[in-house]
Design an enzyme around this catalytic site. Structure first.
Site, PDB file in Angstrom:
ATOM      1  N   LYS A  35       7.820 -69.270  36.785  1.00  8.94           N
ATOM      2  CA  LYS A  35       8.557 -69.001  38.026  1.00  8.94           C
ATOM      3  C   LYS A  35       8.265 -70.095  39.058  1.00  8.94           C
ATOM      4  O   LYS A  35       7.308 -70.867  38.886  1.00  8.94           O
ATOM      5  CB  LYS A  35       8.158 -67.631  38.569  1.00  8.94           C
ATOM      6  N   ARG A 130       4.669 -52.729  44.346  1.00  4.27           N
ATOM      7  CA  ARG A 130       5.489 -53.900  44.642  1.00  4.27           C
ATOM      8  C   ARG A 130       6.769 -53.814  43.827  1.00  4.27           C
ATOM      9  O   ARG A 130       7.819 -53.526  44.361  1.00  4.27           O
ATOM     10  CB  ARG A 130       4.673 -55.166  44.313  1.00  4.27           C
ATOM     11  N   TYR A 244      -3.486 -86.542  66.609  1.00  7.44           N
ATOM     12  CA  TYR A 244      -3.000 -85.584  67.608  1.00  7.44           C
ATOM     13  C   TYR A 244      -4.146 -84.715  68.141  1.00  7.44           C
ATOM     14  O   TYR A 244      -4.990 -84.227  67.376  1.00  7.44           O
ATOM     15  CB  TYR A 244      -1.978 -84.632  66.974  1.00  7.44           C
ATOM     16  N   MET A 292       2.782 -84.681  60.211  1.00  6.42           N
ATOM     17  CA  MET A 292       3.880 -84.379  59.281  1.00  6.42           C
ATOM     18  C   MET A 292       3.882 -85.293  58.059  1.00  6.42           C
ATOM     19  O   MET A 292       4.079 -84.844  56.932  1.00  6.42           O
ATOM     20  CB  MET A 292       5.225 -84.471  60.010  1.00  6.42           C
TER      21      MET A 292
HETATM   22  C1  LIG Z   1       3.165 -64.516  38.866  1.00  6.31           C
HETATM   23  C2  LIG Z   1       3.067 -63.411  37.874  1.00  6.31           C
HETATM   24  C3  LIG Z   1       2.345 -63.584  36.678  1.00  6.31           C
HETATM   25  C4  LIG Z   1       1.471 -64.786  36.419  1.00  6.31           C
HETATM   26  O1  LIG Z   1       0.297 -64.619  37.187  1.00  6.31           O
HETATM   27  P1  LIG Z   1      -0.896 -65.673  37.198  1.00  6.31           P
HETATM   28  O2  LIG Z   1      -1.903 -65.045  38.080  1.00  6.31           O
HETATM   29  O3  LIG Z   1      -0.326 -66.920  37.769  1.00  6.31           O
HETATM   30  O4  LIG Z   1      -1.363 -65.852  35.807  1.00  6.31           O
HETATM   31  C5  LIG Z   1       2.424 -62.584  35.723  1.00  6.31           C
HETATM   32  N1  LIG Z   1       3.129 -61.442  35.955  1.00  6.31           N
HETATM   33  C6  LIG Z   1       3.792 -61.232  37.110  1.00  6.31           C
HETATM   34  C7  LIG Z   1       4.534 -59.959  37.301  1.00  6.31           C
HETATM   35  C8  LIG Z   1       3.774 -62.196  38.109  1.00  6.31           C
HETATM   36  O5  LIG Z   1       4.431 -61.972  39.262  1.00  6.31           O
END
Ligand SMILES: *Cc1c(COP(=O)(O)O)cnc(C)c1O
Length: 350
Positions: A35, A130, A244, A292
């Site tokens: 993802k 969630r 800054y 930046m």
């Molecule tokens: C992001 C996620 C993972 C992977 O988690 P890691 O901690 O990066 O290994 C697995 N399952 C779900 C539902 C997630 O949202």
């Protein structure tokens, strides 16, 4: 060239996945979570390398990401979508053969109506509050859902990075209660859950961060190197300040390097006056505020002026910089900016 160079070691990525695959156990399928564009490292390249290494199932957060991964890896491996089947997703799910993890009765209904007979999985809420169906909701529809043949039933742990946290066992028990006897492959564990031991593995594990070299997988091989060019240097007298807000002041004669990367590139402003950059193993403190496009670094103790300084390297992984920023490696990786020149080493197409 005033852009930093982000080098991504696809061999290290592959080795990390293989190590997590071994830790998952012989009879367990190890999937891969890609993802957020593969935690910022390019989901397509990551998925191709891992498919070649033997991964047969990938997870993404949303259907659009799944479509990109399908285009990169072609037909075959399963691509599962954590957010399930949202309004407007049916064409993508159908045409690109994605597998939504259905999170509610509403999604279940939508999926069965729009794409009857199309593959799906089920996500259950074992306590994180969630995503996923809660126990009562699941009890109401489990019979009809199971009769349609889900590919997977999954849930997610809230505290897996804290092995001693009592909530792990609580979620494990809740997940078992909801899924016992279904005969469907089950998945509960991401990276942290894999490290909790085999009770948590079920039939499929889903590592993400560990593959990319982050905690809690302490044995991970670093995947990312980030080298930033030095644009110029200047010598300061005691009492002169840098950057800054004049937040750092020289108390002795010193040499400051101005380096090309800033908060627009994912160098969190919170590491102002806190982090280190490295030149051939020697730590050089970041001084003054991150701006930046620029950061300033004290290189007084170096024998020569380097052409570049590393902020991510063998001496300093993502978690150390994340700690300095008060965040986690996940956020650091996914914030890495678009301005870097990206180099991929190892893997196919290197
Ligand atoms: C992001 C996620 C993972 C992977 O988690 P890691 O901690 O990066 O290994 C697995 N399952 C779900 C539902 C997630 O949202």
């Amino acid at each position: 060239m005033a852009t930093g160079t982000l080098t991504i070691d696809l061999d290290a990525l592959r080795r990390n996945w293989q190590a997590l695959d071994r830790a998952s156990g012989a009879d367990v399928e190890t999937a891969a979570v890609v993802k957020a564009d593969g935690y910022g490292l390019d989901a397509g390249r990551v998925a191709r390398v891992l498919a070649e290494a033997g991964a047969r199932r990938f997870f993404v957060a949303m259907a659009e990401e799944g479509a990109a991964v399908r285009q990169a890896i072609g037909p075959g491996p399963e691509i599962s979508v954590f957010s399930g089947h949202m309004p407007g997703d049916a064409d993508m799910i159908g045409d690109l053969d994605l597998v939504p993890m259905l999170n509610s009765v509403e999604q279940l209904t939508r999926h069965f109506e729009a794409l009857p007979g199309h593959a799906f999985g089920i996500q259950l809420d074992s306590g994180m509050n969630r995503l996923g169906m809660e126990p009562a909701e699941w009890a109401a529809v489990s019979e009809i859902a199971l009769s349609a043949g889900p590919t997977l039933i999954m849930s997610h742990l809230a505290c897996a990075d804290e092995p001693d946290h009592g909530f792990n066992a609580q979620q494990l028990a809740a997940f078992k209660d909801m899924t016992a006897g279904t005969g469907v492959p089950r998945s509960l564990s991401a990276t942290g859950g894999i490290l909790l031991g085999e009770d948590y593995h079920f039939e499929v594990t889903r590592p993400g961060i560990g593959m990319y070299g982050g905690r809690p997988f302490q044995d991970a091989t670093p995947v990312v190197t980030l080298s930033l060019p030095v644009i110029q240097t200047r010598d300061l007298e005691p009492g002169e300040s840098v950057g800054y807000g004049c937040t750092w002041q020289a108390d002795s004669p010193c040499r400051i390097a101005t380096v090309a990367a800033g908060y627009a590139d994912g160098i969190h402003r919170a590491i102002s006056n806190k982090a280190m950059l490295y030149f051939e193993g020697t730590a050089c403190p970041l001084v003054g505020r991150v701006s930046m496009d620029l950061i300033t670094v004290d290189i007084t103790h170096l024998p020569t002026t380097p052409a570049s300084l590393d902020i991510l390297c063998a001496d300093q992984g993502v978690d150390i910089v994340a700690d300095a920023a008060g965040t986690i490696g996940y956020e650091l990786l996914t914030a890495l900016g678009a301005r870097y020149a990206r180099r991929y080493t190892g893997g196919m197409g290197a």
